[in-house]
Each structure stands twice: as C-alpha cells, then as structure tokens.
Scaffold this motif. Sequence first.
Motif, PDB file in Angstrom:
ATOM      1  N   ARG A 225       0.928  -1.285  -0.028  1.00 12.00           N
ATOM      2  CA  ARG A 225       0.074   0.131  -0.048  1.00 12.00           C
ATOM      3  C   ARG A 225       0.960   1.186  -0.142  1.00 12.00           C
ATOM      4  O   ARG A 225       1.309   1.698   1.134  1.00 12.00           O
ATOM      5  N   ARG A 226       1.165   1.678  -1.212  1.00  8.52           N
ATOM      6  CA  ARG A 226       2.142   2.888  -1.486  1.00  8.52           C
ATOM      7  C   ARG A 226       1.543   4.031  -1.118  1.00  8.52           C
ATOM      8  O   ARG A 226       0.556   4.436  -1.570  1.00  8.52           O
ATOM      9  N   ILE A 227       2.259   5.122  -0.275  1.00  2.92           N
ATOM     10  CA  ILE A 227       1.824   6.541   0.076  1.00  2.92           C
ATOM     11  C   ILE A 227       2.563   7.272  -0.921  1.00  2.92           C
ATOM     12  O   ILE A 227       1.896   8.280  -1.383  1.00  2.92           O
ATOM     13  N   THR A 228       3.874   7.270  -0.908  1.00  6.94           N
ATOM     14  CA  THR A 228       4.529   7.924  -1.860  1.00  6.94           C
ATOM     15  C   THR A 228       5.787   7.004  -2.622  1.00  6.94           C
ATOM     16  O   THR A 228       5.554   5.667  -2.396  1.00  6.94           O
ATOM     17  N   GLU A 229       6.575   7.549  -3.328  1.00  8.65           N
ATOM     18  CA  GLU A 229       7.636   6.549  -3.810  1.00  8.65           C
ATOM     19  C   GLU A 229       8.344   5.766  -2.842  1.00  8.65           C
ATOM     20  O   GLU A 229       8.401   4.323  -3.194  1.00  8.65           O
ATOM     21  N   ARG A 230       8.861   6.081  -1.802  1.00  9.55           N
ATOM     22  CA  ARG A 230       9.210   5.315  -0.573  1.00  9.55           C
ATOM     23  C   ARG A 230       8.538   5.205   0.761  1.00  9.55           C
ATOM     24  O   ARG A 230       8.886   4.944   1.799  1.00  9.55           O
TER      25      ARG A 230
END
Length: 260
Positions: A225-230
């Motif tokens: 579950r990605r919020i930003t690139e990292r």
Amino acid sequence: MDLKEEIKSKAMEKGFQLFGVSDIKKLEDIDFPAGRGLEQPSEIMDDAKSLIVMGMVIWDEGMNAAISTPGTGDFSGGEAEYYNLYYETVETRAWRLANWLWEEKGVKAIPTHSVHVKVAAYLAGLGFIGHNTQVITPEYGPRVRWIALLTTLELTPDQPFPRDLCAEQPLCQKESLCVKACPYSAIIPGPSQGVTPGEKVIYDKCVVSHELEKDINNKWEKHIRRITERGFMECTICNLACPYGKTVDEEVVPRKRGLD
C-alpha cells in the motif's frame, strides 16, 4: 494508590491502553531471533530492576505508515534507513512517562524497542503470542503496538498470560484465519510456541520485507500500500484477519471518529 497503579494511571494519560510489568529476570533468559536488533534488558540498562510494557491500540491504518530508503538491510538499522510512525509515536509517549518518573519520583527510566517486547507483553499478562507471532490481546486482538520501559524501580511483576486465545477461537479451529489470509503463505501453520525464534514467519515471503528493495517485483507490489515513492502502509493482512481485533472496528473506531 500504590506506585505501580499510579504509574499505570499516568501511562493511560499519556495515551496507552495496556500496561503491565514483566519479570525482567525471565526476559533476560529468553531466546530471540538474530538479525532483528534485539538485546537483553541488561545490555540496554545494566541497573534496571523492572520492565514495564505498554501498548497503544492501532485504530486507524494510517498509524502503520512507514518510509524507507532503498537497500538490503533489515529493520534493525541495517543498510536502509527506516522510519515508522507507530515506533515513533509509542516511543515519544513512553519518553513522556519516563520524564514524569524522573521529575516527579526521581526514578531513572529508558524506553526501548530493542528487548523482545512481544514476549515481555506475554510475561506481563497482556496477551498470547498467536499463530502469526503477534501478541493477541483479549480486548483488541493483535491491533496493538508495544514499547518497553526499563526502570530502576522495583515493581512487582504481573503473571504471564494464562490462556491460549488461538485455541479458544471458534473461527480458527479448522485453520487459523491469520495463516489463511496471508497471500504468500508466509506464516507456518500452527502455534508459535515451540518454534525456533524467527522461523515461524518465512521472512522472505512477507510483503513487509520487500519494501526495502530498490526495484520491487510486481509479485510484491500488488500487496504494498504505497503512499509515496518510498512511503508505505505496512502490510497488516494477518492482523486484520484476527477475530479478536474486530472489537476495534466495532467499538474503538466509531468512538475515535465520533460516530458512536
């Protein structure tokens, strides 16, 4: 009110929902998995006489946010930098309690994630280490994040948690729901007790372990579950599957969101 109860009350004021005292001598002899940055209490604070365990309920998935740099290290300060919201939150709250102990009682106390906090929570009578290796509490299931507080105070330890919550759970009699829920079969079926520390969950099969990789394979990406690139929301599939945690959805969340 005796001192232990006073400290518990103050911990609740600081934002914790669960509180107990472990037998520090027993925890000193506990085996723990290598490569996880864990230490014995005496390695962290050699004059500690008691170990307090406190738990904060995770009532919103946003509390599981994490950020990491790409690398091949583990989560114990290896090659990758790793920042986790719940680690920072419980440690900050624990330091507030430690400061109160010093300022009001003249007592030394140090918060730490580096002892085997899950075993400490079990020894403090707060929950049972379930089939997914998480501490299952009767009140909130595994939806709790923990912090230990080492102190020079001599506090009476609580008794270890006496029940096998997984064996008692009707919905898990045929197959544990946490084991069944994992999309990669990372959790070896059966009790955690009797399994070599660190081997109950196959680390390389767990989604969380692949968030540190520079180029994440699509096999893992679909459950990240990605919020930003990292930035990521840590995988909590097995935690959310636990029937004991449903009280968080039914009671805690509505109250926290003003919906009750």
